[in-house]
Design a protein around this motif. Structure first.
Motif, mmCIF file in Angstrom:
data_model
loop_
_atom_site.group_PDB
_atom_site.id
_atom_site.type_symbol
_atom_site.label_atom_id
_atom_site.label_comp_id
_atom_site.label_asym_id
_atom_site.label_seq_id
_atom_site.Cartn_x
_atom_site.Cartn_y
_atom_site.Cartn_z
ATOM 1 N N ALA A 178 0.787 -1.124 -0.009
ATOM 2 C CA ALA A 178 -0.167 -0.250 -0.061
ATOM 3 C C ALA A 178 1.019 1.265 -0.170
ATOM 4 O O ALA A 178 1.927 1.303 0.538
ATOM 5 N N LYS A 204 -2.998 2.259 -4.171
ATOM 6 C CA LYS A 204 -3.844 2.554 -3.333
ATOM 7 C C LYS A 204 -4.225 1.009 -2.586
ATOM 8 O O LYS A 204 -4.288 0.106 -3.288
ATOM 9 N N ALA A 205 -4.329 1.156 -1.189
ATOM 10 C CA ALA A 205 -4.460 -0.038 -0.396
ATOM 11 C C ALA A 205 -5.659 -0.860 -0.972
ATOM 12 O O ALA A 205 -5.825 -2.111 -1.091
ATOM 13 N N PHE A 218 -0.136 -3.929 4.490
ATOM 14 C CA PHE A 218 -0.632 -2.756 4.726
ATOM 15 C C PHE A 218 0.025 -2.198 6.141
ATOM 16 O O PHE A 218 0.308 -2.539 6.788
ATOM 17 N N THR A 222 -1.790 4.258 9.126
ATOM 18 C CA THR A 222 -1.105 4.567 8.120
ATOM 19 C C THR A 222 -0.033 5.445 8.296
ATOM 20 O O THR A 222 -0.070 6.178 9.468
ATOM 21 N N ILE A 230 -9.036 -2.350 7.900
ATOM 22 C CA ILE A 230 -8.614 -3.051 6.744
ATOM 23 C C ILE A 230 -9.133 -4.593 6.572
ATOM 24 O O ILE A 230 -8.593 -5.254 5.875
ATOM 25 N N LEU A 233 -10.016 -5.359 3.179
ATOM 26 C CA LEU A 233 -8.661 -5.406 2.421
ATOM 27 C C LEU A 233 -8.216 -6.941 2.743
ATOM 28 O O LEU A 233 -7.585 -7.442 1.678
#
Length: 963
Positions: A178, A204-205, A218, A222, A230, A233
């Motif tokens: 990411a 982008k994640a 990730f 951040t 997440i 994700l």
């Protein structure tokens, strides 16, 4: 009068040399007499080939006294500007509890210990490391944790390696990162991927699922501070049979839901903000956790709970066969040094504060971020994110003015190329600091009251952590984290653990190749000075002028000592140095259109890290045989160099050899490799037998790593920290590591980093700087010569009782020798393990066991041990030989003798039952000298097989304590 004064000054300057070198002049004379030589010089002439002897002395300067050295270094350190740091990005100011500072970081009982390969005399640091693992498991929400890695960025690179090994997306060759992961982590992972031939995708994640990948990384929160759920994700990545890795902030995990609970397969990060100074980048322990299913692929060391001979719980390093010195090119990674001392500091920080104390610290940090955010928003300042833990990112048209005001007030913010700046508050932030931040960002007269905003935040609550991500489970419930919160209790707990461990402050640790020499107190003092300890690695260079001066001087001295043209101080372990050196060789070949050169020749005697590092650099390994004398088989070398000539990249060779001899053909070996277009990588592990006498650059090598934690006196710290800088000839200099945040002069822009910080473990470089300064050119050479004297004297005396496996010219050894126990083992059934454990009863750590040859002990006394201590060790070995002979004669059976029952604890010796063939007193005090300085192992022989079959790698259950 002036002559008398000059003599007095000379004696003062040589005072440190006399204190570093163990044997007195009288003892040196006695050892030389035993060796039948008239002088040290005669012994050196007999030992070191004349063809590689330096023609000119070192030019690092005259030795300085301790007072002169520390006074000068303090003046250098004062040139560093210790600003308040809000830079974040994985490094944060922290308050080191003084009870930990004084009794762990500054305590030789903790910093001089070796890696716990002999667990019976390492139960203290093993318990502390088990605390570290338990802390990691609790905070990450996963099943299995290691006992520390080198730093967060290299841990992320190890996560990528694990993902490739265990992912079921076998056809995928891409790893996703990411774009809101820390910049330095992207840098290090990308460098590692390039060597493995992996593709790196940065984006982008949420785009991770749009690519064919074997894993993804990730950041949580951040790098710009956002707290994002997440879960989806992670699930998306796993739906592609890929491995989801999360780099997490350890302090935030007191308040945020554990990444393991969000579904993560791997969680990693830095434990730095748990009471470890920033130190301009390190050393810092990384934490690493994964699922139980992936335990065989977990990088680094794992501490496990086993049983000793009497059935007591006992700790050990679990699954040791994973270690690269055994598995060589089949190892999971080339990790050699962990960060044990720093992991112990972080674990003690958690023990001292306990779960509630840690949560209070985390809440306070988060509350200050909320107060700052509330005030800024009230004044119309737009924040990039609506969620955060400790970091706010701001896009402001007045950015340049804000940064200028911050610098003027001695404050550092983080900036990026998007015109934004970030502020990361920390444990050290106060209300006055927040008021100052308002002044810097808003200018004077803004009218904000920190107290009023704080009351408002308290009344209205906080939504900056999403409700779905608020941690609601208990952590650190084990008694170890809930029992030692007063300084009295903490002090005694630290001391209790320390007392279980044998360190250099007890006795000689004669580990061959590991060079366990004196770590002088004067060398250690500067590392806790605030000017060195409290700098962020990404602060502006003009604030680190003192570091640059010290690093520059150390660089130039290492260039002189090694005979190379340039040095990189970035690698933060010997294995990292090997890796960086091989990358430089690879890039050099590529720059010449020789990318196909990928074969690495490695003698069978090489350190186990060598083949592990070569496979990390995606090289094909071809093993070169050794002859019966332990030297490289020149006929085999020539044949294999000829065979692979077109694709020859390099040779990795250790000098003096791992067999403890100065090979006569070393220059010829270098010439053969160069004739076939290859490069010579000389492993610097045995540099303690070169400094001032010869050098790798003079011999003909192109690149070496230096173990500053061996030859140059940085302590081993119970298994880390280490520093492994590389020296290179000029043609390789452009290919040394650079850094994406702070450019390293002298290397190509775009060269990847191998460590998270531009100068690696910068905080401990003053140790080696001080050693070189106080020894000077003369002292450094004397140290090498005395290491050779001590080793040859030890060899001479032991050879009367044991066969010595290898010798060099004139029947001499270099700085270490290998005692062959195999004939005795064949006669008696007593193993090298039995001898190693019995040595503990005599108060000694075992020499290096079964390396480089199974069934042997490799012994290195170093220059720091006196003849008296060496004689004590010889006495122990001779006494043990006598014990083995009693087994051979039948006086003792193979099942009932002090060697197979060793080591003997107090509980064992004082127990109600004693059915041994030998006396209780003899078990504990086999020779009179032991009674003068008895060290008691705290557990008896540990059952390794039980530990591997019953893998328990967190603190035992509370019921164990009740029992």
């Amino acid at each position: 009068m002036s002559n008398a004064k000059s003599l007095e000054e000379l004696e003062q300057k040589q005072d440190f040399i006399r204190r570093h070198i163990g044997p007195s002049p009288a003892q040196v004379s006695d050892m030389l007499s035993a060796l039948e030589v008239s002088s040290v010089q005669e012994l050196i002439d007999q030992t070191v080939p004349a063809s590689i002897r330096l023609e000119q002395p070192l030019t690092v300067g005259e030795s300085r006294t301790e007072v002169e050295t520390l006074s000068y270094l303090k003046s250098v350190a004062s040139k560093n500007k210790v600003f308040k740091s809000y830079i974040g990005q994985g490094y944060h100011p922290t308050n080191v509890p003084h009870v930990i500072l004084r009794n762990v970081l500054e305590n030789p009982g903790w910093y001089t210990a070796y890696t716990p390969y002999q667990p019976e005399i390492a139960q203290g640091r093993l318990e502390s490391l088990l605390n570290f693992q338990t802390m990691t498991l609790d905070l990450t929400g996963l099943d299995l944790a290691s006992a520390s890695l080198l730093d967060e960025s290299t841990a992320a690179a190890e996560a990528m390696g694990l993902a490739k090994r265990v992912s079921k997306a076998k056809k995928a060759n891409a790893f996703f990162i990411a774009d809101d992961v820390h910049t330095q982590t992207i840098d290090v992972v990308t460098t590692r991927a390039e060597q493995f031939g992996f593709e790196i995708i940065v984006g982008k994640a949420e785009d991770a699922v749009n690519h064919d990948i074997f894993g993804a990384l990730f950041q949580y929160p951040t790098t710009s501070g956002e707290v994002v759920d997440i879960t989806d994700l992670i699930a998306g990545v796993q739906s592609k049979k890929a491995i989801a890795c999360v780099a997490a902030d350890i302090m935030s995990l007191l308040l945020l839901k554990a990444p393991g609970k969000l579904g993560a397969d791997v969680v990693l990060g830095s434990a730095q903000r748990f009471g470890v100074p920033m130190g301009y980048g390190g050393p810092h322990a990384a934490f690493f956790a994964t699922r139980d299913a992936y335990k065989r692929s977990l990088p680094g060391r794992i501490i496990g709970v086993s049983k000793d001979r009497l059935g007591n719980d006992a700790l050990r390093m679990a699954m040791q066969t994973r270690e690269q010195h055994i598995r060589r090119d089949k190892a999971n990674s080339n990790i050699c040094t962990a960060q044990v001392l720093l992991a112990n500091m972080a674990a003690f920080y958690a023990v001292y504060h306990g779960p509630q104390g840690l949560k209070t610290i985390a809440q306070r940090i988060h509350r200050f971020a909320d107060i700052l955010a509330t005030g800024l928003k009230a004044k119309g300042i737009a924040l990039k994110h609506s969620t955060w833990f400790d970091t706010l990112t701001i896009a402001d048209d007045n950015k340049d003015d804000v940064i200028a005001r911050a610098i003027a007030k001695g404050v550092n913010f983080a900036t990026n190329h998007e015109g934004e700046y970030s502020i990361s508050v920390s444990e050290t932030t106060t209300r006055a600091d927040v008021a100052e931040l308002f002044d810097i960002i808003l200018g004077e007269g803004h009218g904000l009251s920190v107290d009023a905003i704080a009351a408002d935040v308290e009344a209205n609550g906080s939504e900056s952590i999403p409700a779905s991500l608020v941690r609601d489970d208990e952590v650190l419930t084990h008694p170890n984290f809930n029992s030692y919160h007063s300084e009295t209790d903490m002090l005694r707990y630290i001391k209790r653990l320390e007392s279980k461990d044998l360190s250099l402050n007890h006795s000689m640790i004669s580990l061959g190749s590991c060079t366990m020499k004196l770590n002088a107190t004067a060398e250690m003092i500067p590392i806790t000075w605030p000017e060195f300890a409290n700098l962020h690695p990404f602060c502006p260079l003009d604030q680190a002028e003192g570091y640059q001066i010290m690093i520059g001087e150390l660089h130039d001295w290492l260039v002189n000592i090694t005979g190379y043209d340039a040095v990189s101080l970035q690698p933060n372990s010997g294995a990292q140095g090997e890796y960086a050196g091989l990358i430089a060789i690879r890039k050099y070949h590529e720059s010449r259109g020789d990318a196909h050169r990928n074969v690495c020749l490695i003698p069978s005697s090489a350190h186990g890290t060598n083949p592990a590092s070569a496979q990390m650099a995606s090289m094909k390994i071809v093993v070169v045989n050794c002859d019966k004398n332990g030297n490289v088989d020149m006929a085999d070398l020539k044949a294999k160099a000829e065979e692979v000539s077109e694709n020859l990249s390099c040779i990795m060779i250790t000098y003096p050899s791992t067999h403890g001899v100065y090979e006569e053909t070393i220059r010829e070996i270098c010439d053969i490799i160069h004739e076939h277009g290859g490069q010579v990588y000389m492993d610097g592990a045995n540099m303690n037998a070169q400094v001032g006498v010869t050098s790798p650059g003079f011999i003909g090598s192109d690149v070496s790593h230096l173990n500053l934690h061996k030859t140059f006196c940085i302590p081993h710290g119970g298994g880390g920290p280490g520093v492994g800088p590389i020296g290179v000839k000029s043609h390789l200099a452009p290919f040394m590591p650079n850094h994406s945040v702070i450019n390293v002069p002298g290397t190509n822009i775009g060269n990847g980093a191998v460590s998270a910080a531009p100068y690696g473990s910068a905080a401990i470089l003053p140790i080696s700087w001080a050693y070189i300064t106080m020894m000077g050119s003369e002292g450094l050479k004397q140290a090498t010569e005395m290491a050779i004297v001590n080793a040859n004297y030890l060899t001479h005396e032991l050879s009367k009782h044991f066969p010595i496996l290898y010798r060099g010219r004139n029947n001499r050894v270099a700085h270490e020798c290998i005692v062959d126990l195999r004939p005795l083992k064949e006669q008696s059934g007593i193993t090298e393990m039995d001898v190693a454990k019995r040595l503990q009863d005599y108060g000694f750590h075992s020499p290096t066991m079964s390396f480089p040859v199974a069934g042997t002990l490799m012994i290195e006394p170093t220059e720091s041990e006196s003849k008296g201590e060496i004689d004590r060790f010889i006495e122990a070995m001779v006494s043990i030989k006598g014990e083995i002979e009693k087994v051979i004669s039948g006086e003792w059976s193979i099942e009932n003798n002090p060697l197979v029952f060793a080591p003997h604890t107090q509980g064992d010796v004082l127990g109600n039952e004693w059915d041994r063939a030998y006396d209780r007193f003899y078990a504990a005090f086999p020779v009179p000298a032991v009674a003068k300085n008895k060290f008691w192992p705290t557990v008896t022989r540990i059952d390794d097989v039980y530990g591997d079959r019953n893998l328990v790698c967190s603190c035992p259950a509370v019921e164990t304590y009740r029992d």
